[in-house]
Design an enzyme around this catalytic site. Structure first.
Site, PDB file in Angstrom:
ATOM      1  CE  LYS A  38      -0.522  -0.724   4.863  1.00 17.81           C
ATOM      2  NZ  LYS A  38      -1.507  -1.016   6.039  1.00 17.81           N
ATOM      3  NE  ARG A 136      -5.986  -0.832  11.844  1.00 20.55           N
ATOM      4  CZ  ARG A 136      -4.831  -0.917  11.435  1.00 20.55           C
ATOM      5  NH1 ARG A 136      -3.709  -0.197  11.467  1.00 20.55           N
ATOM      6  NH2 ARG A 136      -4.368  -2.169  10.477  1.00 20.55           N
ATOM      7  CE1 TYR A 262      14.870  30.997   8.226  1.00 18.16           C
ATOM      8  CE2 TYR A 262      14.487  28.650   7.569  1.00 18.16           C
ATOM      9  CZ  TYR A 262      14.391  30.069   7.147  1.00 18.16           C
ATOM     10  OH  TYR A 262      14.182  30.542   5.906  1.00 18.16           O
ATOM     11  CG  MET A 310      10.891  23.977   1.809  1.00 20.11           C
ATOM     12  SD  MET A 310       9.759  25.204   0.943  1.00 20.11           S
ATOM     13  CE  MET A 310       8.423  25.651   2.111  1.00 20.11           C
TER      14      MET A 310
END
Length: 371
Positions: A38, A136, A262, A310
């Site tokens: 999957k 589930r 950052y 990013m």
């Protein structure tokens, strides 16, 4: 040229994938070994993963959704394909057209698939999912007992397997493993003949390593096929399938007390060499890896310092020989000295999430196996 234009290089070893399938199949024998592929073959590309597993001997595949099944059917016209999400509403004709077998997760699934089978005058295949403890998908005991009172409901269906899914297989000593195994057999006994003797399937990747009691009639490995460790805390028995390398953009010699990235979340404590690498969270290299993960340059492990941006990360290469770390060179991000499971641990997640998040900006290279 395409490789030169990309910021990172992702190598997917199809030969190792096939080796892993054979190892799992041998371990599970005489049980059948299916493959869970999957999420686009766990992020590695179903168009290459599916045929490679077929060449290794796999004839039964599990995917999550019918669109995934349709894509796989185009590649592999003769295999069995099972849809774990069940029978999506108003899609019965699509399942039949593409020969997709639903995993029936509820009485509603069963009734709709049976009604469609009767309408078409066919006997249609399916798997029946019994919930033994993961809470589930699947039928609970009350629904199983209700089904037992409607044996004619299954007249137009061919139930190939009764299946369930282990909740704690990666924790071998967890009592729920044995409880789920026992409950699956108990639930089977509640069903009318011939389902009370139907083949059973329970084991996922880690379940294969719980022992032969859990193999039953079919196992359904996923992450282990792709190199994830099915036995956390022990040496990984699986071959490495994924190798991700990021390109070095720049190397700088900096003084002490210099902020990196950052927010200046990292500050150098001494004069250091800092390399900037062309990969970031837009490529699936998780932001959570900042100030935690390790990379490797020529098998020398080096820390990721500062936040993941990013498109870039920064690493401290002070320990690496200058000639081994130059702009245009590559750093191992996953694979080699940086195991997939270690990357996942540094990100506070699991290998599944790392693989399925791999971005589309990488140059992808597939290493063919022998089949």
């Amino acid at each position: 040229m395409e490789r030169k234009l990309a910021g990172a290089h992702l190598t997917i070893n199809l030969g190792a994938l096939q080796e892993n399938y054979r190892l799992l199949a041998d371990k599970a024998a005489p049980a059948e070994c299916a493959a869970s592929v999957k999420a686009d073959g766990y992020g590695l590309g179903i168009e290459r993963v599916g045929p490679a597993l077929y060449a290794a001997g796999c004839r039964r595949f599990f995917v999550a959704l019918p669109l995934e099944g349709i894509a796989l059917r185009r590649l592999l016209p003769e295999v069995k394909i099972h849809i774990l999400a069940g029978l999506l509403h108003e899609t019965e004709a699509v399942y039949l057209e593409h020969r997709l077998d639903p995993v029936l997760n509820s009485l509603d699934d069963i009734r709709r698939w049976a009604a469609f089978a009767k309408e078409t005058g066919k006997t249609l295949p399916a798997l029946l999912h019994l919930d033994t403890g993961i809470t589930r998908l699947g039928l609970l005991e009350a629904e199983i007992r209700a089904l037992a009172k409607e044996p004619g409901l299954l007249d137009h269906l061919e139930i190939e397997f009764l299946m369930s899914h282990l909740s704690c297989a990666d924790m071998p000593e967890h009592p729920l493993n044995r409880q789920q195994l026992d409950k699956l057999k108990y639930f089977r006994g509640l069903l009318p003949a011939p389902l009370d003797k139907a083949p059973l399937s329970l084991a996922n990747s880690s379940g294969v390593f719980l022992g032969s009691d859990y193999h039953l009639d079919m196992v359904r490995p996923g992450i282990a096929l792709f190199g994830g460790n099915p036995e956390p805390g022990r040496p990984n028995p699986m071959a490495e399938v994924v190798h991700l390398q990021g390109r070095i953009l720049q190397v700088q010699d900096v003084d002490s007390e210099i902020g990196v990235g950052y927010g200046a979340t990292f500050r150098t404590e001494k004069s250091s060499r800092i390399a900037t690498v062309s990969v970031g969270y837009a490529d699936g290299y998780f932001r959570a890896l900042g100030n935690k993960a390790e990379c490797a340059v020529n098998d020398v492990k080096v820390p990721v310092i500062g936040r993941v941006s990013m498109d870039m990360i920064t690493i401290d290469v002070s320990r690496v020989a200058k000639e081994d770390c130059q702009p245009g060179g590559f750093v191992d991000l996953i694979g080699g000295a940086v195991p997939l499971d270690d990357v996942a641990a540094h990100a506070g997640t699991i290998p599944y999430e790392i693989l399925t998040a791999l971005g589309n900006r990488y140059y992808r290279e597939y290493l063919e196996g022998a089949g």
